[in-house]
Scaffold this active site. Structure first.
Site, PDB file in Angstrom:
ATOM      1  N   GLU A 242       0.821  -1.216   0.000  1.00  0.00           N
ATOM      2  CA  GLU A 242       0.000   0.000   0.000  1.00  0.00           C
ATOM      3  C   GLU A 242       0.854   1.264   0.000  1.00  0.00           C
ATOM      4  OE1 GLU A 242      -3.029   0.306  -0.590  1.00  0.00           O
ATOM      5  OE2 GLU A 242      -4.107  -1.491   0.073  1.00  0.00           O
TER       6      GLU A 242
ATOM      7  N   GLU B 225      -3.652 -10.664  -0.030  1.00  0.00           N
ATOM      8  CA  GLU B 225      -4.521 -10.599   1.145  1.00  0.00           C
ATOM      9  C   GLU B 225      -5.914 -11.012   0.698  1.00  0.00           C
ATOM     10  OE1 GLU B 225      -4.371  -6.771   3.177  1.00  0.00           O
ATOM     11  OE2 GLU B 225      -2.215  -6.667   2.839  1.00  0.00           O
TER      12      GLU B 225
HETATM   13  C1  IPT Z   1      -5.066  -3.860   3.687  1.00  0.00           C
HETATM   14  C2  IPT Z   1      -3.679  -3.690   4.212  1.00  0.00           C
HETATM   15  O1  IPT Z   1      -2.748  -4.057   3.248  1.00  0.00           O
HETATM   16  C3  IPT Z   1      -3.429  -4.482   5.441  1.00  0.00           C
HETATM   17  O2  IPT Z   1      -2.229  -4.050   6.010  1.00  0.00           O
HETATM   18  C4  IPT Z   1      -4.554  -4.335   6.411  1.00  0.00           C
HETATM   19  O3  IPT Z   1      -4.655  -3.012   6.796  1.00  0.00           O
HETATM   20  C5  IPT Z   1      -5.822  -4.734   5.751  1.00  0.00           C
HETATM   21  O4  IPT Z   1      -6.061  -3.914   4.663  1.00  0.00           O
HETATM   22  C6  IPT Z   1      -7.027  -4.568   6.644  1.00  0.00           C
HETATM   23  O5  IPT Z   1      -6.911  -5.163   7.870  1.00  0.00           O
HETATM   24  S1  IPT Z   1      -5.377  -2.472   2.692  1.00  0.00           S
HETATM   25  C7  IPT Z   1      -7.066  -2.244   2.464  1.00  0.00           C
HETATM   26  C8  IPT Z   1      -7.255  -0.972   1.687  1.00  0.00           C
HETATM   27  C9  IPT Z   1      -7.729  -3.325   1.746  1.00  0.00           C
END
Ligand code: IPT
Length: 991
Positions: free
Chosen positions: A423, A502
């Site tokens: 990010e 993720e």
């Molecule tokens: C995403 C982040 O990469 C991760 O660090 C964490 O914050 C997660 O979200 C939420 O828990 S970024 C998000 C804009 C999808």
């Protein structure tokens, strides 16, 4: 000093002074001294403390002691400030590269001895493995230099400032610095010297650095050795005793690749390591080599020629008491736990972990995406204006970060992909990082999710794409537009291997749909699996003023800006307890699959390369959950990617109870991470003989006295149930509410057409708007016939014209009471419902209901889109263990598909309840809890739940799914609960 320092904290340069180039974290026999331990410490509120505390003769006797490594905000019970949690937000004004004058600054001092025999060392190097966020170093009053890059190693040549015997080291650490703008990861801000400090004697003729690049191809291994040493250090000898290799290179020019026969490859499944030493006359380095070749062929990501599927976790370094301070024993146990839950990959979100963690990953076996310490997420708010990633002033800092990342960890076979960060938008500095990696390491691809259009990275990566979109990414010929891509860019992205860096945001109760994502991986080979967000909650152990311990989240330390419990989104609770979602995950990604077919079962090995010789297969048959027979299943060894069909054992089928066959694949021998017998995969087959649903035969059984009507074990006053089997009971009461989960509270804009929700509005908000948490009842009728009591009620909420008609019919049959409840919503309900249930309240009286035994799905909670870990069986639990201690209390404890339930008090049966299927064969589930959904919804932390004097049983005809809308898609339509008519039928008997 003050003005100089404030300039320094705003400096985008990564370091100054005698900063050495980055190199591997090596296991060397050169003399070293750990400077971990107690240091003198003083905290100042600003960066500009004028005192010359670094001087040798400075009197620090009035200072406190602080352990190194540690974070000062987790020491001294609040005396040194408190942790701050933000996700994307910057906890200081966005004024890059400046930070406020209010900049907590920790001064550290300690004495240390330099052994006399170090005098023959060519140089002495002081290494810091992690300091957050910017520091300056003095030795014996000499300013040596300074560095930023919190989760990166920094080394300094301190030779000329040292003397034999006593020396003084002083370090000034600023919590905030220009570097904070590029370290905006979603986690606690935890300043301090939080990793090891080591003094190392560098011998003349030593080895500065060594890199063993290994490869594997068809039974042959290859080692390409890169040695950084002065010419005078040669000859250098590489020894690999297990393979009888002893290679001497007389000069640097002689160093050449070695081909080695008869090696076993390294994989996450069989992490075969070979001990190697690389030595000169002056120094010997110990390494552990694993032979593997990483490659991208078309849209496939391959290791040793075979496609890898990542069943991964995003792993932050977090501990409820230590924060990001590494503890090897805890880390090893954490990794072993991952292995026990079928996790095969780790993304080191979002920075390099303690270097030792990668030794453990090599040894236990994980595919690792090693990520650089970089995130500038807070610039998103400004439309990425001023983002360091595209600002030449930051280029050097970006390159420094990636160089330190790769140089430190390059020797690890477990690392199969480098990641530039997380990010951080996009821009030239990221492209420059990637170019540097490509030039330095041709053996591993580059990942960065923010390169949406795929301009400078090698794999296509996304976070939280929906099941539908993920499928479109995997499907050849799909013309669906990819996020932030032109059609041409999208087409290019589809030529690359895809992974979800993720997905499945594991916040609170959830996520659902893990199995849907997993199914795609097996249909579309371009999809290489992904990494759950995230492995563990980041709760910080603290106490309420009255001393009750709890796991704190954002806001609990009075932060000015914070992001609440968004930091509690792990599959593991803060205290290491696996949540049901981790069990679900384990079942969904199990590497062995079973498919029943007539009298046979097909067993498929989905592993990367390991066969099933490490497993044995065990079966058992149960009648209504009671074991009747068991044995071992004879299964030939199945190679990776292959299946075998084997006959099922003879299954004794019961005429009057359910017959279930269960097969477990278990470890045949103990491993480094689990004991012999550990279950890897489970499957069940329902072999029940068809049985008719017994018809209701109403008997006449009323007795009446003193205004109380008695029907079997039930007593009614004015048409309302007051007692069952002699104990007070209230209910049944319609319950449509559940304490909203974090996903129910999710208000993402990304709502697909098929979703039930409304963009930007959470389901929980809609439920509260409709008053589901505050329903009231109006009795419409009470009718007593010879054998039954029938009541009709209208249930609705204040200021709402929506309603539900609830008809309850009580009757007796033998010594059993039958309750039939018909639930029928009015027209006009527009939202999904959390549940359709009936609630019974059981006040404690002399014998509180404190446990349950049941036959149904268990042992853990399950929901319509999270049912894979649940199996049909007979289970028991204390009431407290039926609920999960989510950091923010929320819906928990639902057990699906209930057949029989026994409520107990101190082990004695209080009531027995059997369910009957509805006309579509569906059975209700149950929840037994010490709190009502309304009470749970009001508590922000477990300690805020009120004392209870009542147990609450809710029998649910249905529950809404879980989804992962806290950060991702809402509940899949099939598992969304829309208002509909339902029937619940129970048979109730005394103990
Ligand atoms: C995403 C982040 O990469 C991760 O660090 C964490 O914050 C997660 O979200 C939420 O828990 S970024 C998000 C804009 C999808």
């Amino acid at each position: 000093m003050p003005s100089q320092l404030s300039a320094y904290v705003s400096d985008t340069a990564p370091g100054r002074g005698a900063l050495r180039t980055a190199r591997s974290w090596l296991h060397s026999d050169a003399p070293r001294r750990s400077l971990n331990g107690l240091w003198r410490f003083r905290l100042s509120p600003t960066a500009s403390v004028a005192e010359d505390f670094a001087a040798e003769d400075f009197d620090d006797s009035g200072w406190d002691g602080i352990p190194v490594p540690s974070h000062w905000v987790l020491q001294g019970d609040g005396a040194y400030g408190r942790p701050i949690y933000t996700n994307v937000q910057f906890p200081f004004p966005i004024d890059p590269p400046h930070v406020p004058d209010e900049n907590p600054t920790g001064d550290y001092r300690r004495h240390f001895d330099v052994p006399a025999d170090w005098s023959d060392a060519e140089r002495v190097v002081l290494r810091f493995d992690g300091v957050e966020s910017l520091f300056t170093l003095w030795v014996n009053g000499d300013e040596i230099g300074g560095a930023a890059g919190s989760r990166l190693a920094h080394e300094f040549d301190v030779t000329s400032s040292l003397r034999p015997g006593d020396n003084v080291v002083a370090v000034r650490v600023h919590q905030w610095s220009a570097a904070s703008y590029v370290e905006d990861q979603d986690q606690w801000w935890l300043p301090g010297i939080f990793r090891d400090v080591t003094l190392t004697a560098r011998p003349a003729g030593g080895i500065e650095d060594v890199w063993l690049r290994t490869g594997f191809d068809g039974g042959r291994g290859r080692i390409e050795t890169e040695i950084t040493a002065e010419a005078a250090a040669f000859p250098v000898t590489l020894r690999l005793p297990e393979l009888g290799i002893e290679q001497v290179w007389a000069t640097a020019a002689d160093v050449a690749p070695l081909d080695v026969d008869g090696v076993e490859p390294w994989s996450a499944e069989r992490p075969r390591l070979y001990d190697v030493t690389v030595s000169t006359a002056a120094e010997s380095i110990a390494l552990r080599a694993g032979f593997r070749t990483v490659e991208i062929r078309g849209d496939r990501f391959l290791v040793n020629g075979r496609r890898v599927v990542f069943h991964g976790m995003n792993r932050h370094e977090t501990h409820p008491e230590r924060g990001r301070v590494f503890d090897e024993e805890h880390a090893r146990e954490d990794l072993a736990r991952m292995k026990r839950f079928n996790v095969n990959a780790i993304r080191t979100s979002h920075y390099p972990p303690h270097p030792r963690l990668l030794d453990l990953a090599d040894e236990l076996g994980f595919w690792v995406i090693l990520e650089c310490d970089l995130e500038t997420h807070g610039f998103d708010k400004l439309g990425w204006a001023g983002n360091p990633s595209d600002d030449p002033a930051w280029r050097e800092a970006y390159l420094d970060r990636i160089q330190r990342t790769i140089e430190r960890d390059k020797n690890h076979p477990s690392i199969v992909i480098w990641s530039l960060g997380n990010e951080a938008g996009t821009g030239g500095n990221l492209a420059a990082m990637s170019a540097w990696v490509h030039a330095r390491d041709t053996g591993r691809p580059v990942h960065y999710e923010g390169d949406h259009a795929g301009e400078y990275t090698d794999v296509y990566s996304r976070m939280y794409s929906s099941v539908l979109e993920t499928e479109q990414i995997g499907t050849d010929g799909s013309r669906a537009r990819l996020l932030n891509c032109t059609p041409a860019q999208g087409a290019r992205q589809r030529t690359k291997p895809f992974l979800l860096c993720e997905y499945a945001h594991a916040m609170g109760n959830g996520p659902g749909a893990l199995d849907q994502y997993e199914a795609l991986v097996h249909e579309h080979p371009r999809l290489h699996g992904g990494f759950v967000w995230e492995w563990r909650d980041h709760g910080i152990l603290t106490t309420t003023p009255d001393g009750t311990p709890f796991y704190a989240y954002g806001g609990d330390f009075g932060e000015v800006v914070h992001d609440g419990n968004f930091v509690m989104d792990g599959m593991l609770l803060s205290d290491d307890v696996p949540t049901p979602s981790l069990h679900e995950y384990k079942a969904v990604v199990a590497p062995v699959r079973f498919a029943f077919d007539g009298d046979e079962v097909a067993i498929t090995n989905l592993r990367h390369s390991a066969d099933t010789s490490d497993l044995r297969f065990h079966w058992r048959v149960e009648h209504d959950g009671t074991l009747v027979d068991s044995g071992d299943l004879q299964v030939p060894v199945v190679a990776a990617g292959e299946s075998a069909r084997v006959p099922l054992p003879r299954i004794p089928v019961s005429p009057d109870s359910e017959t279930w066959l269960t097969i477990d694949a278990v470890l045949a021998a103990a491993t480094a991470w689990a004991p012999d017998g550990h279950v890897i995969a489970t499957a069940q087959l329902d072999r029940s003989a068809p049985r008719p649903v017994p018809a209701v035969r109403r008997e006449t059984g009323w007795r009446q006295s003193d205004g109380t009507l008695t029907l079997g074990i039930a007593e009614f006053v004015d048409g309302s149930l007051v007692r069952l089997a002699g104990r007070a009971v209230a209910g049944p009461q319609l319950e449509l509410f559940r304490a909203p989960t974090d996903n129910d509270e999710g208000a993402s804009e990304e709502v697909e057409e098929s979703d039930a929700g409304i963009a930007g509005v959470s389901n929980a908000e809609l439920w509260r708007r409709d008053g589901l948490d505050r329903l009231t009842t109006r009795r419409l009728s009470v009718e007593r016939t010879a054998g039954a009591l029938r009541t009709i009620a209208k249930v609705s909420a204040a200021n709402s014209a929506l309603s539900v008609i609830v008809e309850s019919v009580w009757s007796v049959q033998g010594d059993e009471l039958e309750l039939r409840v018909e639930i029928e919503p009015s027209r006009g309900w527009l939202t999904v419902w959390p549940r359709i249930g009936i609630r019974f309240d059981l006040p404690d009286g002399a014998a509180p209901v404190d446990g349950a035994e049941w036959f149904g799905l268990g042992p853990l909670e399950s929901y319509p889109d999270s049912l894979r870990a649940a199996r049909t069986g007979r289970f028991s639990s204390a009431i407290g263990d039926l609920s999960v201690d989510y950091a923010r209390p929320q819906e928990t404890g639902h057990r699906s598909r209930l057949r029989q339930l026994t409520l107990t008090s101190a082990g004695t049966t209080v009531l027995r309840i059997a369910t009957l299927p509805d006309t579509r064969g569906r059975r209700p589930g149950f929840t037994l809890s010490r709190h009502t959904p309304q009470q749970i919804a009001r508590a922000g932390h477990p300690f805020q739940l009120p004392d209870s004097t009542t147990s609450h049983l809710i029998v649910d005809a249905a529950q809404h799914g879980l989804g992962s809308r806290a950060c991702g898609p809402d509940v899949w339509p099939e598992f969304a609960l829309r208002p509909e008519a339902r029937t619940i039928r129970l048979r109730i008997a005394a103990g």
